[in-house]
Design an enzyme around this catalytic site. Structure first.
Site, short mmCIF file in Angstrom:
data_model
loop_
_atom_site.label_atom_id
_atom_site.label_comp_id
_atom_site.label_asym_id
_atom_site.label_seq_id
_atom_site.Cartn_x
_atom_site.Cartn_y
_atom_site.Cartn_z
N ILE A 57 72.36 46.67 -59.05
CA ILE A 57 73.12 47.69 -59.78
C ILE A 57 72.41 47.77 -61.15
O ILE A 57 72.13 46.75 -61.76
CB ILE A 57 74.61 47.32 -59.91
CG1 ILE A 57 75.39 48.32 -60.75
CG2 ILE A 57 74.81 45.94 -60.44
CD1 ILE A 57 76.92 48.04 -60.75
N SER A 58 72.10 48.98 -61.60
CA SER A 58 71.35 49.14 -62.85
C SER A 58 72.19 48.69 -64.05
O SER A 58 73.41 48.63 -63.97
CB SER A 58 70.96 50.61 -63.05
OG SER A 58 70.28 51.07 -61.92
#
Ligand code: SAM
Length: 213
Positions: A57-58
């Site tokens: 997940i960024s």
């Protein structure tokens, strides 16, 4: 978590993410729901986190920066390639009319859908498949975001972008990744780089070579 979200967002303003609509979407979507329990404590440190299958997940800053670059409005139909945890899709959904999100790993797509349903977000359609070919059934799109790094701008996706539309994606050049903002004007591609990046690879027909998962 509220204080930590605000603290994180305060640090953005010094980094040029200042669109109030984007910041309010970031405040609204609980990032901790999109990662496994043991990682929740780290959710508001501004770092990418693992989500399984070698994917991430960024960081919140990168999500906010890419979302701001899309200049979304409530009428927009958005295509996202790389559902991952579903967090970016949730942020997009808060700022647009509808989001179509494509993920090549079925398990990630299924998990993301469960979280999104639990948050009662209803304007996201989940698709499992190779997003490098786009999703022609609902094309053209006002906005397209690719959340995995590509060796080039896939023409299949650019062709599914409306005239006047904007596409945001990380592109690798000479071994370095940059987030590119690509506008379609008079059918032509106008792009500029806005920030360095460090994304996982976009794997598929028009991305990097397919690898065995
Ligand atoms: N947007 C995600 C989020 O909010 O959690 C993070 C995305 S993660 C950095 C990149 C994702 O792109 C991975 O889940 C990966 O499986 C997916 N991906 C890579 N190549 C793809 C392709 N051709 N089509 C669809 N998804 C792809």
């Amino acid at each position: 978590m509220k204080n930590r979200v605000d603290k994180l967002i305060d640090s953005f303003t010094s980094k040029d993410v200042n669109d109030e609509n984007v910041l309010s979407a970031i405040r609204k979507i609980p990032r901790e729901k999109f990662v496994e329990q043991p990682l929740r404590e780290l959710c508001y440190d501004d770092i990418p986190l693992p989500i399984g299958h070698g994917q991430t997940i960024s960081s919140v800053y990168i999500v906010a920066l890419m979302t701001q670059a899309l200049s979304l409005d409530k009428e927009h139909k958005v295509l996202e390639v790389g559902t991952g945890s579903g967090y970016q899709a949730a942020v997009l959904a808060a700022l647009s009319a509808s989001v179509f999100t494509v993920e090549r790993i079925r398990d990630l797509s299924s998990k993301a859908r469960v979280v999104i349903e639990s948050l009662n977000i209803r304007n996201i359609t989940f698709i499992v498949g190779d997003g490098t070919i786009g999703f022609s059934e609902y094309a053209p799109y006002d906005r397209i975001i690719i959340t995995a790094c590509s060796p080039n701008v896939p023409m299949s996706l650019f062709n599914q972008l409306k005239e006047g539309g904007i596409m945001v994606m990380p592109v690798e050049k000479s071994g370095l990744q940059n987030i590119s903002v690509i506008e379609k004007r008079n059918g032509g591609m106008h792009s500029k780089d806005i920030a360095p990046a460090n994304f996982v690879k976009l794997i598929g027909k028009n991305g990097y070579e397919t690898q065995k998962m």
